[in-house]
Design a protein around this motif. Structure first.
Motif, PDB file in Angstrom:
ATOM      1  N   LEU A 196      -5.075   8.864   2.666  1.00  0.00           N
ATOM      2  CA  LEU A 196      -5.478   8.457   2.002  1.00  0.00           C
ATOM      3  C   LEU A 196      -4.614   7.013   1.454  1.00  0.00           C
ATOM      4  O   LEU A 196      -3.658   7.976   1.481  1.00  0.00           O
ATOM      5  CB  LEU A 196      -5.242   8.691   0.273  1.00  0.00           C
ATOM      6  CG  LEU A 196      -5.697   8.252  -1.175  1.00  0.00           C
ATOM      7  CD1 LEU A 196      -6.971   8.318  -0.904  1.00  0.00           C
ATOM      8  CD2 LEU A 196      -5.197   9.563  -2.160  1.00  0.00           C
ATOM      9  N   VAL A 197      -5.769   6.192   1.380  1.00  0.00           N
ATOM     10  CA  VAL A 197      -4.301   4.702   1.197  1.00  0.00           C
ATOM     11  C   VAL A 197      -4.962   3.993  -0.469  1.00  0.00           C
ATOM     12  O   VAL A 197      -6.053   3.434  -0.224  1.00  0.00           O
ATOM     13  CB  VAL A 197      -4.059   3.675   2.323  1.00  0.00           C
ATOM     14  CG1 VAL A 197      -3.723   2.216   2.028  1.00  0.00           C
ATOM     15  CG2 VAL A 197      -4.695   4.248   3.542  1.00  0.00           C
ATOM     16  N   ILE A 198      -3.432   3.501  -0.813  1.00  0.00           N
ATOM     17  CA  ILE A 198      -4.146   2.465  -1.739  1.00  0.00           C
ATOM     18  C   ILE A 198      -3.628   1.716  -1.865  1.00  0.00           C
ATOM     19  O   ILE A 198      -2.585   1.329  -1.502  1.00  0.00           O
ATOM     20  CB  ILE A 198      -3.812   3.312  -3.619  1.00  0.00           C
ATOM     21  CG1 ILE A 198      -4.311   4.888  -3.600  1.00  0.00           C
ATOM     22  CG2 ILE A 198      -3.941   2.921  -4.986  1.00  0.00           C
ATOM     23  CD1 ILE A 198      -3.884   5.126  -4.312  1.00  0.00           C
ATOM     24  N   HIS A 199      -4.146   0.101  -1.598  1.00  0.00           N
ATOM     25  CA  HIS A 199      -3.543  -0.684  -1.394  1.00  0.00           C
ATOM     26  C   HIS A 199      -4.443  -2.431  -2.013  1.00  0.00           C
ATOM     27  O   HIS A 199      -5.856  -2.204  -2.830  1.00  0.00           O
ATOM     28  CB  HIS A 199      -4.844  -1.192   0.270  1.00  0.00           C
ATOM     29  CG  HIS A 199      -4.088  -2.297   0.665  1.00  0.00           C
ATOM     30  ND1 HIS A 199      -3.145  -3.102   1.279  1.00  0.00           N
ATOM     31  CD2 HIS A 199      -4.936  -3.814   1.275  1.00  0.00           C
ATOM     32  CE1 HIS A 199      -3.091  -4.090   1.215  1.00  0.00           C
ATOM     33  NE2 HIS A 199      -4.297  -4.269   1.672  1.00  0.00           N
ATOM     34  N   ASN A 200      -3.033  -2.903  -2.943  1.00  0.00           N
ATOM     35  CA  ASN A 200      -3.707  -4.667  -2.630  1.00  0.00           C
ATOM     36  C   ASN A 200      -3.571  -5.262  -2.082  1.00  0.00           C
ATOM     37  O   ASN A 200      -3.282  -5.725  -1.676  1.00  0.00           O
ATOM     38  CB  ASN A 200      -2.047  -4.715  -3.852  1.00  0.00           C
ATOM     39  CG  ASN A 200      -2.257  -6.211  -4.528  1.00  0.00           C
ATOM     40  OD1 ASN A 200      -3.522  -6.201  -5.478  1.00  0.00           O
ATOM     41  ND2 ASN A 200      -0.904  -6.073  -4.851  1.00  0.00           N
ATOM     42  N   ILE A 210      -8.779   1.094  -2.065  1.00  0.00           N
ATOM     43  CA  ILE A 210      -9.371   2.911  -1.832  1.00  0.00           C
ATOM     44  C   ILE A 210      -9.500   2.603  -0.651  1.00  0.00           C
ATOM     45  O   ILE A 210     -11.386   2.780  -0.421  1.00  0.00           O
ATOM     46  CB  ILE A 210      -9.646   3.507  -2.966  1.00  0.00           C
ATOM     47  CG1 ILE A 210      -9.624   2.633  -3.903  1.00  0.00           C
ATOM     48  CG2 ILE A 210      -9.435   4.673  -2.473  1.00  0.00           C
ATOM     49  CD1 ILE A 210      -7.848   2.927  -4.434  1.00  0.00           C
ATOM     50  N   SER A 211      -8.767   3.899   0.397  1.00  0.00           N
ATOM     51  CA  SER A 211      -9.563   4.135   1.582  1.00  0.00           C
ATOM     52  C   SER A 211      -9.287   5.483   1.764  1.00  0.00           C
ATOM     53  O   SER A 211      -8.394   5.995   1.547  1.00  0.00           O
ATOM     54  CB  SER A 211      -9.561   3.284   3.063  1.00  0.00           C
ATOM     55  OG  SER A 211      -8.319   2.840   3.051  1.00  0.00           O
ATOM     56  N   VAL A 212     -10.700   6.659   2.206  1.00  0.00           N
ATOM     57  CA  VAL A 212     -10.885   7.465   2.957  1.00  0.00           C
ATOM     58  C   VAL A 212     -10.811   7.306   4.393  1.00  0.00           C
ATOM     59  O   VAL A 212     -11.850   7.226   3.844  1.00  0.00           O
ATOM     60  CB  VAL A 212     -10.708   8.894   2.979  1.00  0.00           C
ATOM     61  CG1 VAL A 212     -10.507  10.303   3.781  1.00  0.00           C
ATOM     62  CG2 VAL A 212      -9.724   9.208   1.523  1.00  0.00           C
ATOM     63  N   SER A 213     -10.257   6.722   5.869  1.00  0.00           N
ATOM     64  CA  SER A 213     -11.214   6.531   6.950  1.00  0.00           C
ATOM     65  C   SER A 213     -12.352   7.129   6.974  1.00  0.00           C
ATOM     66  O   SER A 213     -12.196   8.475   6.891  1.00  0.00           O
ATOM     67  CB  SER A 213     -10.184   5.353   7.976  1.00  0.00           C
ATOM     68  OG  SER A 213     -10.933   5.443   9.215  1.00  0.00           O
ATOM     69  N   SER A 261       0.810  -1.269  -0.214  1.00  0.00           N
ATOM     70  CA  SER A 261      -0.224  -0.425  -0.117  1.00  0.00           C
ATOM     71  C   SER A 261       0.940   1.383  -0.116  1.00  0.00           C
ATOM     72  O   SER A 261       1.832   1.770   0.464  1.00  0.00           O
ATOM     73  CB  SER A 261      -0.845  -0.052   1.223  1.00  0.00           C
ATOM     74  OG  SER A 261      -0.217   0.203   2.017  1.00  0.00           O
ATOM     75  N   ILE A 262       0.612   1.982  -0.253  1.00  0.00           N
ATOM     76  CA  ILE A 262       0.769   3.471  -0.464  1.00  0.00           C
ATOM     77  C   ILE A 262      -0.214   4.234   0.473  1.00  0.00           C
ATOM     78  O   ILE A 262      -1.528   4.461  -0.029  1.00  0.00           O
ATOM     79  CB  ILE A 262       1.095   4.132  -1.444  1.00  0.00           C
ATOM     80  CG1 ILE A 262       0.300   4.129  -2.592  1.00  0.00           C
ATOM     81  CG2 ILE A 262       1.988   3.671  -2.175  1.00  0.00           C
ATOM     82  CD1 ILE A 262      -0.069   5.197  -4.016  1.00  0.00           C
ATOM     83  N   LYS A 263      -0.286   5.673   1.234  1.00  0.00           N
ATOM     84  CA  LYS A 263      -0.446   6.290   1.972  1.00  0.00           C
ATOM     85  C   LYS A 263       0.029   7.947   2.223  1.00  0.00           C
ATOM     86  O   LYS A 263       1.010   7.868   2.091  1.00  0.00           O
ATOM     87  CB  LYS A 263      -1.136   5.613   3.553  1.00  0.00           C
ATOM     88  CG  LYS A 263      -1.267   6.866   4.464  1.00  0.00           C
ATOM     89  CD  LYS A 263      -2.012   6.275   5.281  1.00  0.00           C
ATOM     90  CE  LYS A 263      -0.070   6.034   6.821  1.00  0.00           C
ATOM     91  NZ  LYS A 263      -0.839   5.288   8.088  1.00  0.00           N
TER      92      LYS A 263
END
Length: 368
Positions: free
Chosen positions: A160-164, A124-127, A93-95
């Protein structure tokens, strides 16, 4: 001395305000194109070593820093823009953390390319909000697509987290990410000239300058806040937001291309008065992207429907259509989808479809 103190306070306040303003300005996130990379000592081959090795980003898992033209075996790894991108391997992931305006809607836009995993997808997440975007269907033949995902800011500082989430035998296999941007979205409102909100699709996700492939807007099952404000993507597949001058647009700067047949539908619930007569008008055309053939757009307003044929030469153009109906309740659902699937005549691997734009709904007087 007092004046100097006041001046210093003003400068500090200005610096803080400027930082916040820059954080929420439409465009790339800080180092959103990953052109600023790790130091040579923070690399192990292509793998990035160190949580903060990529400037402005925090990484975890197996993250690679990919240079344009780089190969993995016989496969060329595609970098959508610029010279560098990142690839998210197993559970990587990248944050990035940035300031937003609490209560405001925002849309994230990013480009992604498939590589070697069988079922690539991105979380894709924005808590506390999140969505999973599948990468299985590529809508363009250049090796990547741009995707949009929207959220409502519940805090003034968000992550913002983009996670595989995938796990492959080869830990490096996973989607390649480039050009991460943001745009603030102002909610549209109906007017006395149009009951439909955002009928021209002008309020939508950020489209990167000088890019000619549009932005995919995901279905509601993947994003409860549509980046195309006012509209719901009520289908299994995405619709594509296209922009002039790279596409033919009937009105304004933007329109929607229905790229996946009946699996690519948009809808909106509008306020009506039961028993009153309305006219739903809209434009149907093609995007001037070599999408040729007999097209049909089906439009619905409550229980009423109309099929609008359009013979496309793939070179642009449009026609107007209208559906007259009597509202059955105080809420009427309008919806559009394409009857057929289409592929570009110059590229049989790229999905395409009819364009809709300039959607208007007005009440009319009925003469006795």
């Amino acid at each position: 001395m007092r004046g100097a103190t006041i001046l210093l306070s003003v400068l500090v306040l200005c610096a803080t305000s400027c930082h916040i303003a820059l954080s929420i300005r439409d465009g790339l996130l800080r180092n959103g194109n990953f052109e600023l990379g790790p130091k040579p000592t923070e690399m192990k081959g292509t793998q990035v070593v160190g949580r903060n090795a990529i400037p402005e980003w925090e990484i975890s898992g197996f993250v690679e820093y990919i240079k344009a033209g780089q190969k993995q075996g016989d496969m060329l790894l595609v970098v959508p823009e610029g010279a560098f991108a990142v690839r998210l391997g197993n559970e990587a992931s990248i944050k990035q953390t940035f300031h937003v305006m609490k209560g405001m809607y925002y849309s994230i836009t990013f480009s992604a390319a498939r590589t070697c995993a069988q079922e690539e997808k991105l979380n894709i997440s924005v808590s506390p909000e999140w969505g999973v975007l599948p990468m299985q269907t590529m809508y363009s033949s250049n090796g990547w697509d741009s995707y949009a995902w929207a959220f409502k800011a519940l805090l003034s500082s968000v992550e913002l987290v983009i996670h595989n989430p995938g796990v492959e035998e080869d830990p490096a296999c996973g989607p390649l990410i480039d050009s991460v941007g943001i745009k603030a979205l102002n909610p549209p409102r109906p007017t006395n000239k149009n009951i439909v909100k955002n009928g021209g699709f002008e309020i939508g996700p950020y489209i990167f300058p000088n890019t000619s492939w549009g932005v995919l807007v995901p279905p509601n099952i993947e994003d409860k806040h549509s980046p195309l404000l006012g509209w719901m993507v009520e289908s299994l597949k995405a619709v594509k937001l296209i922009n002039a001058p790279y596409f033919s647009v009937p009105q304004g700067r933007q329109a929607v291309e229905l790229v996946a047949g009946r699996e690519s539908a948009i809808a909106q619930v509008v306020r009506t008065i039961a028993g009153k007569t309305y006219v739903l008008s809209f434009a149907v055309g093609d995007a001037s992207n070599s999408c040729e053939g007999s097209m049909i757009v089906e439009a619905f307003a409550g229980r009423d429907t109309i099929k609008v044929p359009y013979q496309s030469q793939g070179k642009g153009g449009y026609k107007r259509a209208a559906l007259r109906f009597v509202a059955a309740s105080n809420r009427t659902r309008i919806m559009f989808y394409s009857t057929f699937y289409h592929m570009r005549s110059d590229d049989f691997s790229s999905l395409c479809g009819p364009v809709i734009d300039d959607v208007k709904l007005l009440s009319v007087r009925v003469r006795n």
